[in-house]
Design a protein around this motif. Structure first.
Motif, mmCIF file in Angstrom:
data_model
loop_
_atom_site.group_PDB
_atom_site.id
_atom_site.type_symbol
_atom_site.label_atom_id
_atom_site.label_comp_id
_atom_site.label_asym_id
_atom_site.label_seq_id
_atom_site.Cartn_x
_atom_site.Cartn_y
_atom_site.Cartn_z
ATOM 1 N N THR A 86 0.701 -1.304 -0.164
ATOM 2 C CA THR A 86 0.005 -0.013 0.069
ATOM 3 C C THR A 86 0.713 1.179 -0.018
ATOM 4 O OG1 THR A 86 -0.215 0.112 2.441
ATOM 5 C CG2 THR A 86 -1.726 -1.136 1.426
ATOM 6 N N ARG A 87 0.049 2.345 -0.132
ATOM 7 C CA ARG A 87 0.857 3.759 -0.143
ATOM 8 C C ARG A 87 1.840 3.918 1.226
ATOM 9 N NH1 ARG A 87 0.673 8.379 -3.210
ATOM 10 N NH2 ARG A 87 1.352 10.220 -2.191
ATOM 11 N N THR A 88 1.063 3.675 2.283
ATOM 12 C CA THR A 88 1.796 3.695 3.513
ATOM 13 C C THR A 88 2.779 2.675 4.095
ATOM 14 O OG1 THR A 88 -0.261 2.817 4.709
ATOM 15 C CG2 THR A 88 -0.357 5.296 4.349
ATOM 16 N N ALA A 89 2.395 1.267 3.376
ATOM 17 C CA ALA A 89 3.060 0.150 3.879
ATOM 18 C C ALA A 89 3.780 -0.460 2.599
ATOM 19 C CB ALA A 89 2.350 -0.741 4.605
ATOM 20 N N PRO A 90 4.497 -0.056 1.879
ATOM 21 C CA PRO A 90 5.162 -0.727 0.642
ATOM 22 C C PRO A 90 5.787 -1.978 0.669
ATOM 23 C CG PRO A 90 6.392 1.348 0.988
ATOM 24 C CD PRO A 90 5.249 1.335 1.762
ATOM 25 N N VAL A 91 5.706 -2.749 -0.227
ATOM 26 C CA VAL A 91 6.436 -4.037 -0.202
ATOM 27 C C VAL A 91 7.360 -4.115 -1.637
ATOM 28 C CG1 VAL A 91 6.170 -6.523 -0.175
ATOM 29 C CG2 VAL A 91 4.611 -5.176 1.042
ATOM 30 N N ALA A 92 8.468 -4.692 -1.493
ATOM 31 C CA ALA A 92 9.453 -4.943 -2.485
ATOM 32 C C ALA A 92 8.937 -5.703 -3.590
ATOM 33 C CB ALA A 92 10.775 -5.523 -1.825
ATOM 34 N N LEU A 93 9.093 -5.383 -4.854
ATOM 35 C CA LEU A 93 8.860 -6.134 -5.810
ATOM 36 C C LEU A 93 9.878 -7.343 -6.026
ATOM 37 C CD1 LEU A 93 7.711 -3.672 -8.647
ATOM 38 C CD2 LEU A 93 6.136 -5.214 -7.284
ATOM 39 N N PRO A 94 9.441 -8.479 -6.181
ATOM 40 C CA PRO A 94 10.280 -9.563 -6.433
ATOM 41 C C PRO A 94 11.756 -9.361 -7.486
ATOM 42 C CG PRO A 94 8.553 -10.566 -6.230
ATOM 43 C CD PRO A 94 8.086 -9.071 -6.300
ATOM 44 N N MET A 95 11.467 -8.584 -8.603
ATOM 45 C CA MET A 95 12.382 -8.484 -9.547
ATOM 46 C C MET A 95 13.379 -7.221 -8.884
ATOM 47 S SD MET A 95 11.735 -6.936 -13.454
ATOM 48 C CE MET A 95 10.937 -8.404 -13.990
ATOM 49 N N LEU A 96 12.851 -6.253 -8.251
ATOM 50 C CA LEU A 96 13.684 -5.343 -7.819
ATOM 51 C C LEU A 96 14.721 -5.865 -6.521
ATOM 52 C CD1 LEU A 96 11.967 -3.483 -9.418
ATOM 53 C CD2 LEU A 96 12.423 -1.867 -7.622
ATOM 54 N N GLU A 97 13.933 -6.831 -5.744
ATOM 55 C CA GLU A 97 14.652 -7.457 -4.477
ATOM 56 C C GLU A 97 15.563 -8.287 -5.052
ATOM 57 O OE1 GLU A 97 13.396 -9.118 -0.281
ATOM 58 O OE2 GLU A 97 11.961 -9.575 -1.925
ATOM 59 N N GLY A 98 15.351 -9.271 -6.006
ATOM 60 C CA GLY A 98 16.284 -10.187 -6.534
ATOM 61 C C GLY A 98 17.457 -9.339 -7.472
ATOM 62 N N ALA A 99 17.379 -8.180 -7.546
ATOM 63 C CA ALA A 99 18.409 -7.717 -8.334
ATOM 64 C C ALA A 99 19.372 -7.014 -7.398
ATOM 65 C CB ALA A 99 17.917 -6.219 -9.262
#
Length: 838
Positions: free
Chosen positions: A214-227
């Motif tokens: 969410t806007r106040t509680a974002p979560v990492a996308l797997p592609m960005l985390e994997g990079a």
């Protein structure tokens, strides 16, 4: 006009005319860019010089004639007519209060057909970011349509086919919140404008999230985390670039990564971390010493600007932010994210070798490469990388992405931010945002096609630099007419430099050691028997010292000045030496007047006897709000002296940078005899020849091999543009009125030398009174020694002339007006010393 003044003026005019370049012939067939104009953007503001401005990002209209720039400090968009690049004309501002609110801040601009997209930050706070894109018709500056954005925007790019605009929604962090680091919600994203249809009202906007949650509680996308990105749950997009295949690349600076997006699909296709570097041969300590012997390990690149190189490579300027900054730029394979080439320490070494290194930033991010652009000129892909703190843009031939070839350094004013290639017109525009003190925010224009580099005029080896800067004095080398000595002031730890006049090369330097005080050396004079006399400017009059230094740089003697206790700052500024042994004379100049006096003091010291004499030099009247002072003195071959008289102004406000000639008068009834002076040369045209920011501190003057050389003090690139001007003004015999020199008396070791220097023959003046009244330079005559004493009132000599033309060319009004105009125009193009081709 005096006979020699006429001859000097004719010589100068001939030299200028021989070096003139027709105004229309801005470009030729070479590979170099040369600066053709520097425009202070305050001139485009209704408040003029009183305004606070900041040209940050620029774009150009479809016809290439109107430059449009964002000005965050004045909350406006500026327009500039560049149809004649050498004479840009302000077209006024469009205030954001006319588009929305006076509190709105422009972050970027991009021209598209008959419109300009104005990207606006409307955020109420870091935690509640917002923005919009205003579509403005360039012709009448009317708002056509606005698009609300999903957060706080930064940069914008438009695809080559005109189908899309991509906008980085940064949602930047609050550096004062907690430790100032990530994560700080909300996360950033990319906004895509679909530019389908003729009318902006029909265009649409969509968002590509770079996080989940969410806007106040974002979560990492797997592609960005994997990079392997840093804190991938809070991506902060910084800069966008679009290739011919409509792939958008965006840097996530704080996250130390790059994300690629397919614009048609609106989907992330890949992401990669930009990694870290090990750096050797850099300056890592803020200690006043230019010392590139430090190293840093595993420094994150944290790229800012990014640009496509073809469709397969990406180049990044690795400015750094909260954790890193690799002080250079890199080229990546866009498909794999692997590094194809990295600048290592070479970008920083360019700053060191060109006298543009900001030593005061050594403990942080050094030169801070921030801006970057790539464009094709004459079939060659050129890369432009801007040093935000070094005030320059380095140019590279990127024909081989794995082996960029350095071409040249382009000097700018402070804080170059926006780089705008205009290849259709063979132009490059650079916007510099810093607007502080004597250096104002500017837009500079450079023309492509020159056959040689316009800058630097003084440099050292790029691969093995001799770092230099803040050159405050210049001296001939008595043993070698092709070499000069220079000295740096207290902006750095004091050093003595050896310069080769041909090509303007800094060959070596050595530290000055063994002083009893922290030296602020403002002048240097090489002694015939080896070693030097130097002028140390103290905080107060009593602290000013003449310093004798041996040939290895060790201080041997420190001599205090008598009678100057009441002087505050602006003390010793130059020193000259004549003869040797028991006949040695040291002549020196203070910069400003003592309290209660209407002249500046010039002194003479006889080391053999310890005798001091004082003389008075009257300055020209300064412009309102400015002051004039002396900043250098040098001995001329006939026994007279030359001094630099200058104001404390830079840029368009600079009015006086000149060299005058005078002789020390013979005995006089005055307590402090006054010298008569004559203008030798106005140096302002030389300082303005390369169309940059006119330097304030013309500080060095020397005569070597019969040629007159000058150099400017770049103030260590600290609140100054940092550009060093090193110029040959011409032959001393043409610029000065040189009588036949009087031979120095031979020493007779068996007898103690006289306390007074031997009288000089001078047929023009038989007494000190005659010499003073004549106002003409002549060989020096002895005057009675004076002791330290209270300052007394003196009779004022004839009032100095009001301007340079009246002072040095009293008969110019006799020349036809057309010839005067031609001469003045020609003066702007006088050729200064140019560097060798690298």
């Amino acid at each position: 006009m005096h006979r020699k003044s006429i001859k000097g003026a004719a010589f100068l005019a001939a030299a200028i005319a021989a070096s003139l370049t027709p105004a229309a012939a801005i470009a030729d067939s070479g590979e170099y860019f040369e600066r053709v104009a520097t425009y202070p953007v305050y001139q485009n503001h209704p408040d003029g010089a009183a305004a606070t401005t900041a040209a940050e990002i620029s774009t150009v209209s479809a016809d290439g004639n109107t430059l449009i720039y964002s000005d965050a400090l004045s909350r406006s968009i500026g327009f500039l007519d560049i149809s004649d690049p050498a004479q840009p004309q302000g077209l006024g501002l469009l205030g954001l209060h006319q588009l929305g609110s006076a509190e709105d801040e422009p972050t970027s601009v991009a021209a598209y057909e008959q419109y300009v997209f104005v990207v606006v930050n409307t955020s109420a706070s870091y935690s509640d970011p917002s923005g919009r894109v205003d579509v403005v018709r360039i012709a009448d500056r009317t708002l056509v349509h606005s698009f609300d954005l999903p957060g706080q925007p930064d940069s914008i790019a438009i695809s080559a086919d005109g189908a899309y605009a991509g906008i980085a929604i940064e949602n930047e962090r609050d550096e004062d919140a907690g430790d100032g680091g990530l994560p700080q919600a909300p996360a950033g994203s990319i906004a895509i404008m679909n530019l389908d249809g003729a009318e902006p009202a029909g265009w649409t906007l969509r968002e590509v999230p770079l996080s989940a949650g969410t806007r106040t509680a974002p979560v990492a996308l797997p592609m960005l985390e994997g990079a392997g990105l840093d804190t991938p749950q809070d991506p902060e997009p910084e800069y966008v670039s679009i290739n011919a295949a409509n792939q958008l690349a965006v840097t996530l600076q704080e996250n130390n990564g790059v994300v690629l997006i397919d614009l048609a699909e609106g989907k992330i296709t890949s992401a990669f971390g930009t990694g870290a570097v090990d750096l050797e041969g850099i300056d890592t300590e803020k200690d006043g010493v230019l010392d590139p012997s430090g190293s840093l390990s595993q420094i994150p690149r944290e790229p800012d600007a990014i640009s496509w190189l073809g469709e397969g490579y990406l180049a990044t300027a690795n400015e750094g932010d909260w954790k890193g900054g690799s002080r250079g730029f890199s080229i990546f394979d866009a498909a794999t994210g692997k590094v194809v080439w990295d600048a290592g320490n070479s970008f920083e070494q360019l700053a060191l070798s060109h006298g543009l290194y900001p030593e005061h930033r050594s403990g942080k991010k050094g030169v801070e490469p921030e801006g970057l652009a790539i464009a094709e000129f004459d079939g060659v892909d050129y890369g432009f990388v801007a040093s935000e703190r070094g005030n320059f843009v380095a140019v590279y031939d990127l024909s081989d992405p794995s082996a960029p070839r350095f071409v040249q350094v382009l000097p700018t004013t402070n804080g170059p931010e926006g780089i705008l290639p205009i290849p259709e017109r063979n132009l490059l525009a650079i916007s510099s945002e810093t607007d502080e003190g004597e250096v104002r925010s500017t837009l500079a224009l450079y023309s492509f096609g020159a056959d040689e580099a316009q800058f630097p005029q003084l440099s050292s080896d790029d691969a093995d630099p001799v770092p230099f800067g803040a050159l405050s004095g210049l001296s001939a080398n008595p043993a070698d007419d092709s070499r000069l000595f220079a000295v740096s002031d207290n902006a750095y730890a004091p050093r003595i430099y050896t310069l080769r006049t041909e090509g303007g090369v800094v060959e070596s330097s050595m530290p000055v050691t063994g002083a009893s005080v922290e030296l602020d050396l403002e002048g240097i004079a090489a002694r015939a028997e080896g070693g030097f006399w130097a002028a140390h400017e103290g905080e107060t009059g009593a602290e000013n010292l003449l310093v004798r230094i041996d040939s290895a740089g060790a201080v041997q003697e420190e001599i205090a000045l008598p009678g100057v206790d009441q002087l505050g700052k602006h003390g010793l500024e130059g020193v000259a030496v004549r003869a040797s042994g028991a006949q040695e004379e040291v002549v020196f100049a203070l910069q400003r007047e003592l309290p209660g006096e209407d002249f500046v003091r010039v002194g003479r010291y006889l080391p053999d006897t310890g005798q001091f004499n004082w003389y008075g030099y009257q300055l020209e009247a300064a412009e309102d709000g400015a002051w004039n002072g002396l900043s250098e003195i040098t001995a001329l071959p006939d026994g007279t002296y030359a001094v630099i008289e200058r104001d404390n102004q830079a840029g368009p406000k600079a009015k006086r940078k000149a060299v005058y000639q005078f002789a020390l008068p013979a005995g006089s009834e005055r307590e402090v005899p006054l010298v008569g002076k004559e203008l030798a040369v106005d140096v302002l045209p030389v300082l303005r020849e390369t169309n940059g920011w006119t330097q304030e501190k013309l500080e060095g003057l020397a005569v070597a091999g019969g040629q007159v050389h000058v150099v400017t003090d770049n103030d260590a690139v600290d609140e100054a543009s940092g550009e060093t001007v090193f110029a040959n003004l011409g032959a001393a015999a043409e610029l000065f009125d040189l009588a036949a020199p009087t031979p120095a008396p031979e020493e007779e070791p068996e007898d103690k030398p006289s306390a007074e220097p031997a009288p000089s023959e001078n047929s023009e003046a038989e007494s000190g009174k005659d010499a003073e009244e004549s106002g003409q330079p002549h060989a020096p005559q002895p005057s009675a020694p004076i002791e330290p004493q209270a300052i007394s009132d003196i009779d004022r000599q004839a009032k100095p002339d009001k301007d340079l033309a009246e002072t040095g060319a009293r008969s110019l009004w006799l020349i036809p007006v057309g010839a005067v105009i031609a001469l003045l125009g020609a003066a702007a193009a006088i050729k200064s010393a140019r560097t060798r081709t690298k």
